[in-house]
Scaffold this active site. Sequence first.
Site, PDB file in Angstrom:
ATOM      1  N   SER A 247       0.808  -1.222   0.000  1.00 61.34           N
ATOM      2  CA  SER A 247       0.000   0.000   0.000  1.00 61.34           C
ATOM      3  C   SER A 247       0.839   1.269   0.000  1.00 61.34           C
ATOM      4  CB  SER A 247      -0.947  -0.006   1.205  1.00 61.34           C
ATOM      5  OG  SER A 247      -1.856  -1.084   1.114  1.00 61.34           O
ATOM      6  N   HIS A 312       0.068   3.463   4.494  1.00 63.13           N
ATOM      7  CA  HIS A 312      -0.800   4.114   3.507  1.00 63.13           C
ATOM      8  C   HIS A 312      -0.561   5.623   3.497  1.00 63.13           C
ATOM      9  CE1 HIS A 312      -2.761   0.306   4.460  1.00 63.13           C
ATOM     10  NE2 HIS A 312      -3.564   0.429   3.413  1.00 63.13           N
TER      11      HIS A 312
END
Length: 373
Positions: A247, A312
């Site tokens: 991610s 993220h």
Amino acid sequence: MDRSSLLQLIQEQQLDPENTGFIGADTFAGLVHSHELPLDPTKLDMLVALAQSNERGQVCYQELVDLISSKRSSSFKRAIANGQRALPRDGLLDEPGLSVYKRFVRYVAYEILPCEVDRRWYFYRHRTCPPPVFMASVTLAQIIVFLCYGARLNKWVLQTYHPEYMKSPLVYHPGHRARAWRFLTYMFMHVGLEQLGFNALLQLMIGVPLEMVHGVLRISLLYLAGVLAGSLTVSITDMRAPVVGGSGGVYALCSAHLANVVMNWAGMRCPYKLLRMVLALVCMSSEVGRAVWLRFSPPLPASGPQPSFMAHLAGAVVGVSMGLTILRSYEERLRDQCGWWVVLLAYGTFLLFAIFWNVFAYDLLGADIPPPP
């Protein structure tokens, strides 16, 4: 052709008798045809744009050298931008008789590039070699690793809840910080089918077109910078948590692309861009929300802390800083961009701080690290 060769040719033809350093665009076009200089259709369009940027319809020698040699400095690009109103707005859309692959290249040009000059430049200069192998290879490797662990553990969703899964030598775990490869190899492991599917889809839909336009070197650098920043950020801000998934790299690519679209909103010609922007933001936010929920409210009993969501966010920061600088420097040398050195200095400072933190801070702060699996 270098500047001296061009100057000699112009002097031999007496095209600039007053030695002003400039030559009329029409005059140079005649020189191109008579001497068969290497100018493809998009370069001829740029010649018109360069002439439009000059009040007298002239072009300086160095800009002509840049045009022939395909070098694009910042000043060259600005001159093109000043005169690009001379180009048809949707010229590539009207190209007839294109093959399926060429239509795909045209689609990529309109999806990724904000300027008609850049789109034409990419369309006419695109070559199939080297192919965009990096994003495809990373995605394939992630799928293979997922299938291997899924078959071995007989678990395809929420794999991190299986006690054997976190023993993988690829997973980043705070207890294994000395094994430096884990700060990168965690990108091949995923929480489960849902995270892998989301990341693989974005890597192929956004990563591959970006790699086609900007090249394997720049996009691989951006992706790996996001991955590395993700694990290092977790080691600083969420010291007890492991990390899995690509991610960090995915959010670096997506954030860079979305930021580039927003900053060049008027020039982007991709259809339904507002709807697609909203949809992308909703999907990315939902994935972050899912990661936060799994970190703090695990739905199943677990033997230790679940993977962090900070990768993220770190990837997104890398995307809107380093990534945006890369995407805005299409066909320009990064080393000539002042902003690139600023971003590189900031990223290097972060790396040094993160290394110092991982070496000293855990012991100094007495961090309660869960035992490694």
